[in-house]
Design an enzyme around this catalytic site. Structure first.
Site, PDB file in Angstrom:
ATOM      1  N   LEU A   2      -5.038 -13.726   5.198  1.00  0.00           N
ATOM      2  CA  LEU A   2      -4.035 -13.215   5.225  1.00  0.00           C
ATOM      3  C   LEU A   2      -3.837 -13.194   3.067  1.00  0.00           C
ATOM      4  O   LEU A   2      -4.015 -11.447   3.117  1.00  0.00           O
ATOM      5  CB  LEU A   2      -3.268 -14.685   4.744  1.00  0.00           C
ATOM      6  CG  LEU A   2      -1.767 -14.182   4.315  1.00  0.00           C
ATOM      7  CD1 LEU A   2      -1.009 -13.006   4.576  1.00  0.00           C
ATOM      8  CD2 LEU A   2      -1.140 -15.653   4.985  1.00  0.00           C
ATOM      9  N   ASP A   3      -3.713 -13.677   1.961  1.00  0.00           N
ATOM     10  CA  ASP A   3      -4.027 -13.010   1.422  1.00  0.00           C
ATOM     11  C   ASP A   3      -5.705 -14.404   0.134  1.00  0.00           C
ATOM     12  O   ASP A   3      -5.342 -15.394  -0.365  1.00  0.00           O
ATOM     13  CB  ASP A   3      -2.819 -13.817   0.360  1.00  0.00           C
ATOM     14  CG  ASP A   3      -2.668 -13.470  -1.326  1.00  0.00           C
ATOM     15  OD1 ASP A   3      -3.829 -13.387  -1.571  1.00  0.00           O
ATOM     16  OD2 ASP A   3      -2.087 -14.321  -1.895  1.00  0.00           O
ATOM     17  N   PRO A   4      -6.496 -13.817   0.118  1.00  0.00           N
ATOM     18  CA  PRO A   4      -6.733 -11.972   0.904  1.00  0.00           C
ATOM     19  C   PRO A   4      -7.398 -11.906   1.349  1.00  0.00           C
ATOM     20  O   PRO A   4      -7.676 -12.999   2.500  1.00  0.00           O
ATOM     21  CB  PRO A   4      -8.492 -11.892  -0.956  1.00  0.00           C
ATOM     22  CG  PRO A   4      -9.008 -13.682  -0.965  1.00  0.00           C
ATOM     23  CD  PRO A   4      -7.870 -14.566  -0.581  1.00  0.00           C
ATOM     24  N   ASP A  50      -3.213  -8.593   2.064  1.00  0.00           N
ATOM     25  CA  ASP A  50      -2.753  -8.372   1.153  1.00  0.00           C
ATOM     26  C   ASP A  50      -3.578  -6.541   0.929  1.00  0.00           C
ATOM     27  O   ASP A  50      -2.642  -5.774   0.207  1.00  0.00           O
ATOM     28  CB  ASP A  50      -2.597  -9.556   0.221  1.00  0.00           C
ATOM     29  CG  ASP A  50      -4.304  -9.895  -0.500  1.00  0.00           C
ATOM     30  OD1 ASP A  50      -5.091  -9.663   0.640  1.00  0.00           O
ATOM     31  OD2 ASP A  50      -3.744 -10.049  -1.282  1.00  0.00           O
TER      32      ASP A  50
END
Length: 383
Positions: A130-132, A135
């Site tokens: 997700l993050d990273p 994004d």
């Protein structure tokens, strides 16, 4: 360089914690064989039953020697372990001729093993969650769209922000529930944040002290910078002719979080490593995401480019709430990671270091695939 090692079709997924979800189910549909490694074989079996995957994957008790003994050339190992534990797993992969994937940032310990992996024809996939992860996909897409509209060689100034947070779907007094490793949450807060503000590199020794309001679709949140944003200017491919007025990658929290967490910040200022580790466990016990709770993931990435003769602005927003089947965090981390593993299996990722997004074209491909699998997000371009 050695020829890229052909994937065997066997996937070893290590860890069945808060971020393991339907991505594992997707791999069970596409991989020839899946083994889930957890602390004990029984816990692995229980996790498979919880995910409805009981007969579709093999439970295993994880130790590095046990994994090493079962590795075959061309296997793919997915590490959902804490980031410091990736490097020993990658070393076992290189020794055994297996590909490696994780959702974490690239550490120096992992980076140091990439040349040996590349020589062996092995894929090292990182930053694919997700993050990273998502994004990065959003950022590459926005930069490419802005470049097409404004011109990569046109002098311009830009503002880029990327904020992500796992938050309670129903706000509580603490303004947070732990949907991933509590030690990671506190560890990120203890790390200085470097970012660009008003055209100047800025460092916040205590990131929470740089918290500010951020409004999305009329809803007020609080955001603060996280770790080192500056290297991502190059990673995202911003044109050299463009100057960064603002460039921040950070964390998003519910409105009121800063005040609610004031006692935690006092502990972070004064506590040693042992105390902070104990605090992480105390907070997780007090504010867990239980089966009765629903978590929410919000990821907002925006880019505004201003040139003398005009400009371009656009943003992506992912706002997902968990349901009875799966938490939002598990879905958003495991889906892109599983997608990346499928690209290892089909041979479309090259040997060596890969991230979720290396180019704008690959980002658009992954975003299309994630949309097709039901992961909802929106793009809002505006001139």
């Amino acid at each position: 360089m050695a020829e890229r090692a052909t994937a065997s079709g066997t996937v070893h997924w290590i860890g069945a914690g808060l971020s393991t979800g339907s991505g594992l189910a997707r791999l069970c549909e596409t991989a020839g064989r899946v083994r889930l490694w957890h602390r004990t074989e029984q816990r692995a079996a229980d996790a498979l039953d919880r995910l409805g995957l009981g007969p579709r994957a093999e439970p295993r008790a994880f130790t590095l020697p046990a994994l090493t003994a079962e590795l075959a050339p061309g296997d793919v190992v997915v590490s959902m372990l804490p980031a410091p534990e990736h490097a020993p797993v990658l070393a076992a992969c290189v020794a055994g001729g297996a590909h490696f994937a994780c959702s974490s940032y690239v550490s120096d310990a992992v980076l140091g093993q990439v040349p040996a992996a590349e020589r062996a024809g092995l894929v090292v996939l990182t930053e694919a969650g997700l993050d990273p992860g998502i994004d990065h996909l959003f950022a590459h897409s926005l930069v490419a769209r802005a470049g097409a509209a404004v011109g990569a060689g046109t002098p311009a100034s830009y503002t880029f922000t990327s904020y992500c947070g796992g938050i309670p779907a129903v706000p509580n007094d603490f303004r947070y529930r732990f949907s991933w490793a509590p030690a990671g949450v506190l560890g990120a807060l203890r790390s200085p944040a470097r970012y660009i503000e008003d055209g100047t590199e800025t460092v916040a020794g205590r990131p929470w002290e740089a918290t500010r309001a951020h409004v999305l679709d009329g809803e007020r949140f609080e955001v603060y910078p996280n770790r080192d944003s500056v290297p991502f200017v190059e990673q995202y491919g911003f044109p050299a002719a463009w100057r960064a007025h603002t460039f921040v990658r950070g964390t998003l929290r519910l409105d009121g979080w800063l005040r609610a967490w004031d006692p935690v910040f006092e502990e972070l200022k004064a506590g040693d490593d042992a105390r902070i580790a104990a605090l992480a466990q105390e907070l997780a016990a007090r504010h867990p995401t239980t089966d009765a709770d629903r978590d929410r993931v919000v990821l907002a990435v925006s880019l505004d480019v201003r040139a003398q003769d005009g400009g371009w602005s656009g943003s992506y927003l992912l706002d997902l709430t968990g349901d009875e089947e799966e938490s939002a965090m598990a879905r958003c981390v495991s889906r892109p990671l599983a997608l990346g593993v499928r690209h290892v299996l089909d041979g479309s990722l090259p040997a060596g270091l890969n991230r979720a997004a290396g180019t704008a074209a690959r980002s658009e491909q992954w975003l299309d695939e994630l949309r097709a699998e039901g992961l909802e997000f929106g793009l809002r371009p505006a001139v």
